[in-house]
Write an enzyme that holds these catalytic residues in place. Sequence first.
Site, PDB file in Angstrom:
ATOM      1  N   ARG A 125      19.958  46.662 -18.145  1.00 29.84           N
ATOM      2  CA  ARG A 125      20.898  47.050 -19.207  1.00 29.84           C
ATOM      3  C   ARG A 125      20.160  47.646 -20.398  1.00 29.84           C
ATOM      4  NH1 ARG A 125      24.717  42.096 -20.398  1.00 29.84           N
ATOM      5  NH2 ARG A 125      22.709  41.128 -20.077  1.00 29.84           N
ATOM      6  N   ARG A 126      18.962  47.083 -20.673  1.00 29.16           N
ATOM      7  CA  ARG A 126      18.200  47.547 -21.850  1.00 29.16           C
ATOM      8  C   ARG A 126      16.906  48.224 -21.378  1.00 29.16           C
ATOM      9  NH1 ARG A 126      17.284  42.347 -24.864  1.00 29.16           N
ATOM     10  NH2 ARG A 126      17.627  41.488 -22.816  1.00 29.16           N
ATOM     11  N   ILE A 135      15.265  25.324  -3.726  1.00 27.82           N
ATOM     12  CA  ILE A 135      15.408  24.359  -2.621  1.00 27.82           C
ATOM     13  C   ILE A 135      16.033  25.032  -1.394  1.00 27.82           C
ATOM     14  CG2 ILE A 135      16.353  22.130  -1.924  1.00 27.82           C
ATOM     15  CD1 ILE A 135      16.698  21.439  -4.872  1.00 27.82           C
ATOM     16  N   GLY A 162      15.489  23.825 -24.194  1.00 31.18           N
ATOM     17  CA  GLY A 162      15.750  25.053 -23.427  1.00 31.18           C
ATOM     18  C   GLY A 162      16.393  24.805 -22.077  1.00 31.18           C
ATOM     19  N   ASP A 198      29.564  25.497 -12.659  1.00 30.19           N
ATOM     20  CA  ASP A 198      28.377  25.917 -11.914  1.00 30.19           C
ATOM     21  C   ASP A 198      28.230  25.099 -10.628  1.00 30.19           C
ATOM     22  OD1 ASP A 198      25.501  27.245 -12.064  1.00 30.19           O
ATOM     23  OD2 ASP A 198      25.180  25.116 -11.679  1.00 30.19           O
ATOM     24  N   LYS A 203      28.627  26.055  -6.369  1.00 32.77           N
ATOM     25  CA  LYS A 203      27.624  25.684  -5.366  1.00 32.77           C
ATOM     26  C   LYS A 203      28.254  24.790  -4.286  1.00 32.77           C
ATOM     27  CE  LYS A 203      24.009  26.143  -8.858  1.00 32.77           C
ATOM     28  NZ  LYS A 203      23.297  25.453  -9.944  1.00 32.77           N
TER      29      LYS A 203
HETATM   30  N1  HSE Z   1      22.508  26.362 -15.050  1.00 30.11           N
HETATM   31  C1  HSE Z   1      22.116  25.880 -13.776  1.00 30.11           C
HETATM   32  C2  HSE Z   1      21.507  24.503 -13.906  1.00 30.11           C
HETATM   33  C3  HSE Z   1      21.128  26.748 -13.070  1.00 30.11           C
HETATM   34  O1  HSE Z   1      21.418  23.956 -15.007  1.00 30.11           O
HETATM   35  O2  HSE Z   1      21.135  23.952 -12.901  1.00 30.11           O
HETATM   36  C4  HSE Z   1      21.738  27.957 -12.471  1.00 30.11           C
HETATM   37  O3  HSE Z   1      22.713  27.624 -11.522  1.00 30.11           O
END
Ligand code: HSE
Length: 430
Positions: free
Chosen positions: A48-49, A138, A189, A203, A207
């Site tokens: 994008r950049r 994994i 972080g 998320d 999965k």
């Molecule tokens: N944000 C996800 C996690 C990683 O904290 O495991 C990417 O799926």
Amino acid sequence: MMRTRPLKVALLGCGVVGSEVARIMTTHAADLAARIGAPVELAGVAVRRPDKVREGIDPALVTTDATALVKRGDIDVVVEVIGGIEPARTLITTAFAHGASVVSANKALIAQDGAALHAAADEHGRDLYYEAAVAGAIPLIRPLRESLAGDKVNRVLGIVNGTTNFILDAMDTTGAGYQEALDEATALGYAEADPTADVEGFDAAAKAAILAGIAFHTRVRLDDVHREGMTEVTAADFASARQMGCTIKLLAICERAADGASVTARVHPAMIPLSHPLANVREAYNAVFVESEAAGQLMFYGPGAGGSPTASAVLGDLVAVCRNRLGGATGPGESAYAALPVSPMGEVVTRYHISLDVADKPGVLAQVATVFAEHGVSIDTVRQSGKDGEASLVVVTHRASDAALGGTVEALRKLDTVRGVASIMRVEGE
Ligand code: HSE
């Protein structure tokens, strides 16, 4: 014999994962060529950049026109690490139409549109691989799809989100509350500035949909996955869990029903015995526990996110897809032949830990027990601690359906002597 004409790779996205993919492709070029049987060449990088300095990447390869890159016609493999639904979906289908196979790390897209994308890959005789979409480094997709192809998987129980595992582990080990542990995860972080996708279970649900689909040879979409986040888990819940010899994890649980005729997929916080291997998965690590008929219990553990671990999974797919191309073949596509119905959450059967605030006077325990009995929910243990006419009552049930438990709780809330339902938590992994 080594083919000298290189296989051409287009990289869509050059962030944390993409830059690592490019770096490993360069530093491991000779090994990759030997393992594949032909050199692999980075033929273009869509970003994008374009002005950002990207160490180790020839600026001549960088473009902002991802569509033109996937339409070039000489690209063998497109590696998609931009994430999100669009433009990733259109770029992937365009890549197939122009003769490329695709390696993707895009869990949201695969969970939502995996069937259509597999169909597009099949139509053009190309591969769609996405090992990196679930739990980073994994190996899970390939073991489920290939190593266990001759077995029957009955259950997949996983910690598939590192951010939430870090937060819950911090709460468990320090006694911190949710907000304090989230602040720590953000400062270090682990958590995004907007942690919603992680802490609300989106998320992990994506999965879970992917894992359930592959494990049960059945289409399981994101909408089929029951999802509860972990923002309501309290320090008091951890104290209760400890008293039961448990800890609390955000689990993705994919199960075949006892009669084998249907499956369920869900994500929610749950108590799990300290003796279970998943209880010892600390910090931001991921792990998936698979139960299958012939193999028994298997555990897959490792880093579930991060540039380098995720790139490892992408590179593994890249090697596999390149080998397929050289052999003029494709690898396994979608396997949904079983087409089992995905049952709603109400049909899930498990144990429950319920904390109630009640009046401490004669007959209250009997009243509460009657409500459980009326809904067909059998009580395993009851623990009460009281002071000044008020009491805290903890009820642990035997296995019951979620619908029966829901009815029980609704009726309990209507009792005058029940001041409140402090928490309801499922107990798994026993
Ligand atoms: N944000 C996800 C996690 C990683 O904290 O495991 C990417 O799926």
